[in-house]
Design a protein around this motif. Sequence first.
Motif, PDB file in Angstrom:
ATOM      1  N   UNK A 104      52.626  24.643  56.245  1.00  0.00           N
ATOM      2  CA  UNK A 104      52.694  24.648  54.771  1.00  0.00           C
ATOM      3  C   UNK A 104      51.701  23.668  54.179  1.00  0.00           C
ATOM      4  N   UNK A 127      48.394  24.898  52.046  1.00  0.00           N
ATOM      5  CA  UNK A 127      48.257  24.478  50.648  1.00  0.00           C
ATOM      6  C   UNK A 127      46.959  23.693  50.468  1.00  0.00           C
ATOM      7  N   UNK A 129      44.031  25.994  50.543  1.00  0.00           N
ATOM      8  CA  UNK A 129      43.951  26.764  49.298  1.00  0.00           C
ATOM      9  C   UNK A 129      43.266  25.969  48.194  1.00  0.00           C
ATOM     10  N   UNK A 160      40.127  31.626  46.981  1.00  0.00           N
ATOM     11  CA  UNK A 160      40.693  32.837  47.589  1.00  0.00           C
ATOM     12  C   UNK A 160      41.039  32.645  49.055  1.00  0.00           C
ATOM     13  N   UNK A 199      43.900  32.189  50.480  1.00  0.00           N
ATOM     14  CA  UNK A 199      45.061  32.973  50.930  1.00  0.00           C
ATOM     15  C   UNK A 199      44.703  34.440  51.170  1.00  0.00           C
ATOM     16  N   UNK A 235      42.654  42.305  41.447  1.00  0.00           N
ATOM     17  CA  UNK A 235      42.577  41.874  40.049  1.00  0.00           C
ATOM     18  C   UNK A 235      41.160  41.573  39.581  1.00  0.00           C
ATOM     19  N   UNK A 271      48.511  42.902  44.797  1.00  0.00           N
ATOM     20  CA  UNK A 271      49.334  41.773  44.355  1.00  0.00           C
ATOM     21  C   UNK A 271      50.457  41.456  45.333  1.00  0.00           C
ATOM     22  N   UNK A 272      50.831  42.434  46.154  1.00  0.00           N
ATOM     23  CA  UNK A 272      51.864  42.168  47.156  1.00  0.00           C
ATOM     24  C   UNK A 272      51.267  41.942  48.540  1.00  0.00           C
ATOM     25  N   UNK A 273      49.963  41.654  48.580  1.00  0.00           N
ATOM     26  CA  UNK A 273      49.280  41.244  49.805  1.00  0.00           C
ATOM     27  C   UNK A 273      49.106  42.359  50.822  1.00  0.00           C
ATOM     28  N   UNK A 304      55.487  27.816  46.655  1.00  0.00           N
ATOM     29  CA  UNK A 304      54.274  27.215  46.094  1.00  0.00           C
ATOM     30  C   UNK A 304      53.413  28.293  45.442  1.00  0.00           C
ATOM     31  N   UNK A 357      50.124  29.500  44.865  1.00  0.00           N
ATOM     32  CA  UNK A 357      48.748  29.333  45.339  1.00  0.00           C
ATOM     33  C   UNK A 357      47.816  29.987  44.323  1.00  0.00           C
ATOM     34  N   UNK A 358      46.655  30.431  44.777  1.00  0.00           N
ATOM     35  CA  UNK A 358      45.660  30.913  43.810  1.00  0.00           C
ATOM     36  C   UNK A 358      46.193  32.013  42.876  1.00  0.00           C
ATOM     37  N   UNK A 359      46.630  33.126  43.441  1.00  0.00           N
ATOM     38  CA  UNK A 359      47.126  34.185  42.561  1.00  0.00           C
ATOM     39  C   UNK A 359      48.373  34.862  43.131  1.00  0.00           C
ATOM     40  N   UNK A 360      49.045  34.117  44.033  1.00  0.00           N
ATOM     41  CA  UNK A 360      50.342  34.595  44.512  1.00  0.00           C
ATOM     42  C   UNK A 360      51.178  33.398  44.910  1.00  0.00           C
ATOM     43  N   UNK A 389      55.302  36.206  51.022  1.00  0.00           N
ATOM     44  CA  UNK A 389      54.437  36.137  49.841  1.00  0.00           C
ATOM     45  C   UNK A 389      55.084  36.950  48.727  1.00  0.00           C
ATOM     46  N   UNK A 413      54.650  38.491  44.712  1.00  0.00           N
ATOM     47  CA  UNK A 413      53.684  38.777  43.648  1.00  0.00           C
ATOM     48  C   UNK A 413      54.078  37.969  42.413  1.00  0.00           C
ATOM     49  N   UNK A 414      53.220  38.003  41.417  1.00  0.00           N
ATOM     50  CA  UNK A 414      53.488  37.223  40.206  1.00  0.00           C
ATOM     51  C   UNK A 414      54.736  37.723  39.475  1.00  0.00           C
TER      52      UNK A 414
END
Lengths: 354, 354
Positions: free
Chosen positions: A62, A66, A69, A74, A76, A123, A152-154, B185, B187-190, B218, B220-221
């Motif tokens: 963790x 972090x 990041x 970007x 992650x 995005x 957005x959900x990776x 946490x 992070x950048x966009x998630x 992970x 999403x927003x």
Amino acid sequence: MIGILVNDRVKAGKQAINELYNVGYYGRPKGDTLELTLIEAAYLHYKKKLEIQIDDRSLSFEEFFTEASKRQQYFDLKYIVYKDLRERGFYVQPSVTDFRVYPRGGHPGKTPAKFFVHVISERIPLSLKELRMSLEAAHNVHKTMVLAIVDEESDITFYEIRKVEPAGSVESIEQAVQGKRGRSTFLEDRVVVWNSDFSSSLHAAGFYGHPLDADRLQLSLVESGYLLKKGILEVADMSGTSSLGFSEFAAKASVIESEFMLKYMVYENLRDRGLVPKTGFKFGSHFRVYLDFRSVDKLPHSEYLVHSIAEEYEFMLPVMSRAVRLANSVRKRMIYAVYDNVHCAYIDIGRIKM
Amino acid sequence: MIGILVNDRVKAGKQAINELYNVGYYGRPKGDTLELTLIEAAYLHYKKKLEIQIDDRSLSFEEFFTEASKRQQYFDLKYIVYKDLRERGFYVQPSVTDFRVYPRGGHPGKTPAKFFVHVISERIPLSLKELRMSLEAAHNVHKTMVLAIVDEESDITFYEIRKVEPAGSVESIEQAVQGKRGRSTFLEDRVVVWNSDFSSSLHAAGFYGHPLDADRLQLSLVESGYLLKKGILEVADMSGTSSLGFSEFAAKASVIESEFMLKYMVYENLRDRGLVPKTGFKFGSHFRVYLDFRSVDKLPHSEYLVHSIAEEYEFMLPVMSRAVRLANSVRKRMIYAVYDNVHCAYIDIGRIKM
């Protein structure tokens, strides 16, 4: 095995070269040191193959994730893609394009890398300019350009980007109609050919227009413009008094459809290449394109969807994703066409499984 | 049979009432006169059932069609749709919404009309406001609202517009996690949840997030925002020092994704209705929605694609067409969601064969 976090690298000793580089092609040996990117280091931390220290203190996953990041934009996203590729057996090295990826069975020192992989968030808009530069760069060194889009959900979707040169074999409309000419009327936003014989020839020879009934043919704006420019069709306005030249026609058409010229230049190029473009409205693209048109009665499957875009176009990735997915679901290729005032370039974007 | 062109009507005598109205429900009898719209008259001219005169001179089809195009906006579009419906056996009458169409087997005087058909060119943007007003109007008199979209090559696609109220049965996340709370946490966009147990509960109970690996999740927003607002998730920023409130979180998320709140309000409404929304990125929509989620291992088919739009939205019809076509090709319904600061309304748009 211990690595030390220094700026945006993790540095490990000689033993790491033997155990990480020689075995799994992680990092780059620099003398007696193995230099790892933050992404490689995070992956090795997760695999419990590397302890990462800063000021003699070990970082938890963790903490390191972090910290990384904060140090790399970007991080992650790129980590997710790196992990995915590694876990499916690819050897991956960093490169100016995020990653160089080796073909299955290949690795550094044995084979050249096959893919240049670019990682991007769904995005972030992607400019056509940037895409074309990357495509040129990959093309010049015989690599396949791959976009890895992270949603957005990776979830990751991979797209292969290729230049293509569509070609067909339909004879030119001038030859097909053998000197015949016809007249038509420009109604509100389409053109009607009133003569029965001429309507039939146009429709049969090149799949122009859509029959209004057995005797009359409706032409779209791009079709009318093309036939007018080729000197085959006369187009009168509704008053019936004047016959339009191509530039007058184009001006009128551009009022009805602001993108008329953008579409028209690609339409003309496709026709001149011996292909048959028809509207792609039902697919949300400018054209569906028949590569091997013979006759209206035995209409083949249309193999391309072509969308004409300006040089300053920006891809919205959810929109591109939908376009490609729809094209594939109807067994067509999604192709973007760019006219730069001299040439027409065609870019094929398709999903690939890696 | 002779009709006289007067302004935007063609008027015929008593005989026409017998031969055209009583037989085919063309026009509207007014005393001893049959009044026909320009569209009806053009169709009857084409069928050679009506001669149309102006100043005692008969007009050819070409002359009348061109004249009618001058007198009525979108005459050609409407004619194409009218002809298509008539030729497939429907009785059609003019109405404020272009056409009232009778169900198969029905006709004026026998049955009420079933459809309100609106004719529109693919080129004309359609405002959501207008669409909703028409939908209300049709709904109030128990008619089905149909959009007939005519493309540049005069092909017609029919869409049925319906209001729907999606409902599901997934238990609320507060109940599912039974008072457990967790930290994460931004992070950048998630957002990443680090705790293994809590990660598993969220994923299993409501299909939240995507596993980064076996221990970490992970989010999403929109997912993070929802769990934060429900008091289940604590979200720290990268410095790890402060924990965000919902409005701080929403502000941060809106910088990353300008449409965050537009999406979020619909996400929250769908979740509160017991549905499971996940990203619809691959389909170019905001969400794919599971109506009957039971467990991640036995994931059902997601039945809706939901796209959140603002009240002032304008539909670009080629884009809408692509969305609906793609949804149908993957056996889903395409639904547009509008949040008006109080309620969330859902509009289902689907192709119909008429």
